[in-house]
Design a protein around this motif. Sequence first.
Motif, mmCIF file in Angstrom:
data_model
loop_
_atom_site.group_PDB
_atom_site.id
_atom_site.type_symbol
_atom_site.label_atom_id
_atom_site.label_comp_id
_atom_site.label_asym_id
_atom_site.label_seq_id
_atom_site.Cartn_x
_atom_site.Cartn_y
_atom_site.Cartn_z
ATOM 1 N N ASP A 42 7.314 38.140 50.821
ATOM 2 C CA ASP A 42 6.820 38.957 49.704
ATOM 3 C C ASP A 42 6.151 40.225 50.228
ATOM 4 O OD1 ASP A 42 6.170 39.467 46.886
ATOM 5 O OD2 ASP A 42 4.109 38.947 47.442
ATOM 6 N N PHE A 43 5.288 40.102 51.238
ATOM 7 C CA PHE A 43 4.609 41.256 51.820
ATOM 8 C C PHE A 43 5.606 42.268 52.369
ATOM 9 C CE2 PHE A 43 3.075 43.378 55.667
ATOM 10 C CZ PHE A 43 1.972 44.055 55.189
ATOM 11 N N TYR A 44 6.540 41.797 53.200
ATOM 12 C CA TYR A 44 7.460 42.712 53.870
ATOM 13 C C TYR A 44 8.519 43.297 52.934
ATOM 14 C CZ TYR A 44 5.451 41.712 58.420
ATOM 15 O OH TYR A 44 4.595 41.625 59.478
ATOM 16 N N VAL A 45 9.009 42.505 51.981
ATOM 17 C CA VAL A 45 10.046 42.986 51.070
ATOM 18 C C VAL A 45 9.436 43.797 49.926
ATOM 19 C CG1 VAL A 45 11.834 42.272 49.421
ATOM 20 C CG2 VAL A 45 11.704 41.182 51.676
ATOM 21 N N ASN A 46 8.482 43.215 49.214
ATOM 22 C CA ASN A 46 7.930 43.869 48.024
ATOM 23 C C ASN A 46 6.818 44.863 48.336
ATOM 24 O OD1 ASN A 46 9.671 42.451 46.264
ATOM 25 N ND2 ASN A 46 8.370 40.667 46.475
ATOM 26 N N GLY A 47 6.170 44.739 49.482
ATOM 27 C CA GLY A 47 5.127 45.673 49.869
ATOM 28 C C GLY A 47 5.633 46.782 50.771
ATOM 29 N N ILE A 48 6.152 46.403 51.922
ATOM 30 C CA ILE A 48 6.628 47.386 52.901
ATOM 31 C C ILE A 48 7.963 47.993 52.475
ATOM 32 C CG2 ILE A 48 7.348 47.718 55.309
ATOM 33 C CD1 ILE A 48 4.317 47.283 54.960
ATOM 34 N N GLY A 49 8.850 47.188 51.890
ATOM 35 C CA GLY A 49 10.145 47.694 51.445
ATOM 36 C C GLY A 49 11.317 47.267 52.312
ATOM 37 N N MET A 50 11.125 46.260 53.163
ATOM 38 C CA MET A 50 12.233 45.758 53.970
ATOM 39 C C MET A 50 13.234 45.038 53.065
ATOM 40 S SD MET A 50 10.452 44.180 57.367
ATOM 41 C CE MET A 50 9.997 45.197 58.743
ATOM 42 N N VAL A 51 14.407 44.751 53.607
ATOM 43 C CA VAL A 51 15.423 44.010 52.864
ATOM 44 C C VAL A 51 15.735 42.715 53.596
ATOM 45 C CG1 VAL A 51 16.476 46.015 51.748
ATOM 46 C CG2 VAL A 51 17.300 45.295 53.987
ATOM 47 N N LYS A 52 15.969 41.678 52.810
ATOM 48 C CA LYS A 52 16.366 40.383 53.368
ATOM 49 C C LYS A 52 17.857 40.456 53.658
ATOM 50 C CE LYS A 52 16.301 35.479 52.307
ATOM 51 N NZ LYS A 52 15.936 34.462 51.315
ATOM 52 N N THR A 53 18.237 40.194 54.909
ATOM 53 C CA THR A 53 19.649 40.342 55.291
ATOM 54 C C THR A 53 20.309 39.031 55.699
ATOM 55 O OG1 THR A 53 19.089 40.873 57.585
ATOM 56 C CG2 THR A 53 19.308 42.730 56.028
ATOM 57 N N GLY A 54 19.564 37.965 55.780
ATOM 58 C CA GLY A 54 20.177 36.698 56.172
ATOM 59 C C GLY A 54 19.146 35.654 56.512
ATOM 60 N N ASN A 55 19.651 34.516 56.916
ATOM 61 C CA ASN A 55 18.784 33.424 57.362
ATOM 62 C C ASN A 55 19.609 32.444 58.182
ATOM 63 O OD1 ASN A 55 20.053 31.523 55.534
ATOM 64 N ND2 ASN A 55 18.892 32.483 53.911
ATOM 65 N N PHE A 56 18.927 31.614 58.918
ATOM 66 C CA PHE A 56 19.578 30.545 59.659
ATOM 67 C C PHE A 56 18.548 29.460 59.920
ATOM 68 C CE2 PHE A 56 18.072 33.556 62.844
ATOM 69 C CZ PHE A 56 17.493 32.757 63.823
ATOM 70 N N THR A 57 19.016 28.324 60.378
ATOM 71 C CA THR A 57 18.124 27.195 60.645
ATOM 72 C C THR A 57 18.176 26.840 62.117
ATOM 73 O OG1 THR A 57 18.473 26.326 58.427
ATOM 74 C CG2 THR A 57 17.630 24.780 60.065
ATOM 75 N N ILE A 58 17.019 26.604 62.676
ATOM 76 C CA ILE A 58 16.926 26.043 64.017
ATOM 77 C C ILE A 58 16.828 24.537 63.811
ATOM 78 C CG2 ILE A 58 15.507 25.850 66.096
ATOM 79 C CD1 ILE A 58 14.543 28.730 65.434
ATOM 80 N N THR A 59 17.841 23.821 64.234
ATOM 81 C CA THR A 59 17.846 22.371 64.038
ATOM 82 C C THR A 59 16.911 21.695 65.028
ATOM 83 O OG1 THR A 59 19.674 22.007 65.578
ATOM 84 C CG2 THR A 59 20.247 22.434 63.248
ATOM 85 N N GLU A 60 16.547 20.459 64.738
ATOM 86 C CA GLU A 60 15.698 19.690 65.658
ATOM 87 C C GLU A 60 16.351 19.596 67.027
ATOM 88 O OE1 GLU A 60 15.141 15.944 63.692
ATOM 89 O OE2 GLU A 60 13.796 16.818 62.191
ATOM 90 N N ASP A 61 17.678 19.323 67.035
ATOM 91 C CA ASP A 61 18.398 19.186 68.299
ATOM 92 C C ASP A 61 18.378 20.488 69.095
ATOM 93 O OD1 ASP A 61 20.228 17.848 70.203
ATOM 94 O OD2 ASP A 61 21.692 19.307 69.426
ATOM 95 N N PHE A 62 18.709 21.606 68.436
ATOM 96 C CA PHE A 62 18.707 22.883 69.150
ATOM 97 C C PHE A 62 17.292 23.257 69.598
ATOM 98 C CE2 PHE A 62 18.383 27.472 69.562
ATOM 99 C CZ PHE A 62 19.416 27.715 70.458
ATOM 100 N N GLY A 63 16.305 23.018 68.740
ATOM 101 C CA GLY A 63 14.916 23.310 69.107
ATOM 102 C C GLY A 63 14.506 22.587 70.381
ATOM 103 N N LYS A 64 14.944 21.338 70.513
ATOM 104 C CA LYS A 64 14.595 20.554 71.705
ATOM 105 C C LYS A 64 15.415 20.992 72.918
ATOM 106 C CE LYS A 64 13.514 15.999 73.235
ATOM 107 N NZ LYS A 64 12.359 15.291 72.830
ATOM 108 N N ARG A 65 16.739 21.102 72.755
ATOM 109 C CA ARG A 65 17.608 21.468 73.886
ATOM 110 C C ARG A 65 17.281 22.851 74.432
ATOM 111 N NH1 ARG A 65 22.618 22.494 72.893
ATOM 112 N NH2 ARG A 65 22.527 22.414 70.643
ATOM 113 N N SER A 66 16.946 23.776 73.560
ATOM 114 C CA SER A 66 16.686 25.149 73.992
ATOM 115 C C SER A 66 15.266 25.347 74.517
ATOM 116 C CB SER A 66 16.910 26.111 72.823
ATOM 117 O OG SER A 66 15.941 25.877 71.813
#
Length: 169
Positions: A42-66
């Motif tokens: 909300d702060f960055y999009v509605n206040g500063i004016g940035m745009v949301k361009t995507g998202n992704f998930t860090i899975t438990e497995d990747f979080g641990k392996r990486s």
Amino acid sequence: MKTFSLFILTLLLTHFGVAQSNFTSKVIGVGVVVADVDKSVDFYVNGIGMVKTGNFTITEDFGKRSGLSNGVAAAVTILKLENSPEATDWKLMSFGKKASHPKPKYIQDDTGMQYITIQVKALQPIIDRLTKMKVPFLGSTPTLLNDKAHFVFVQDPDGNFIELIGPLN
């Protein structure tokens, strides 16, 4: 001798004249761990004016392996100043907890990444949005920098400092 000199010149120009890059992108993606991702978006999009361009998930497995999160999953929201490949990724992620250190009052209060600078076309619309959101302005901002630009200094919900630089209108 002429061929040898041309060869040496070519080697020198190749080695010293043209900088080669080891990087596949000229932008740096910045990951920011926040206490409340919705509040920060909300702060960055509605206040500063940035745009949301995507998202992704860090899975438990990747979080641990990486080694990234020791097996804790997290959703990441990607924001940019504009939706283009050349724009820096401002990646927000939350583990649902507040910081273990106090929120800084000044940039010298902590070490590490303390602030970002955003160059804008017009400060007044951002000032108006942040004022409406009751975001406090730090110091005596806007502060005149020169005959073309002003400086505004604020903090995001987690205490990261944001410099906004540009003309008022």
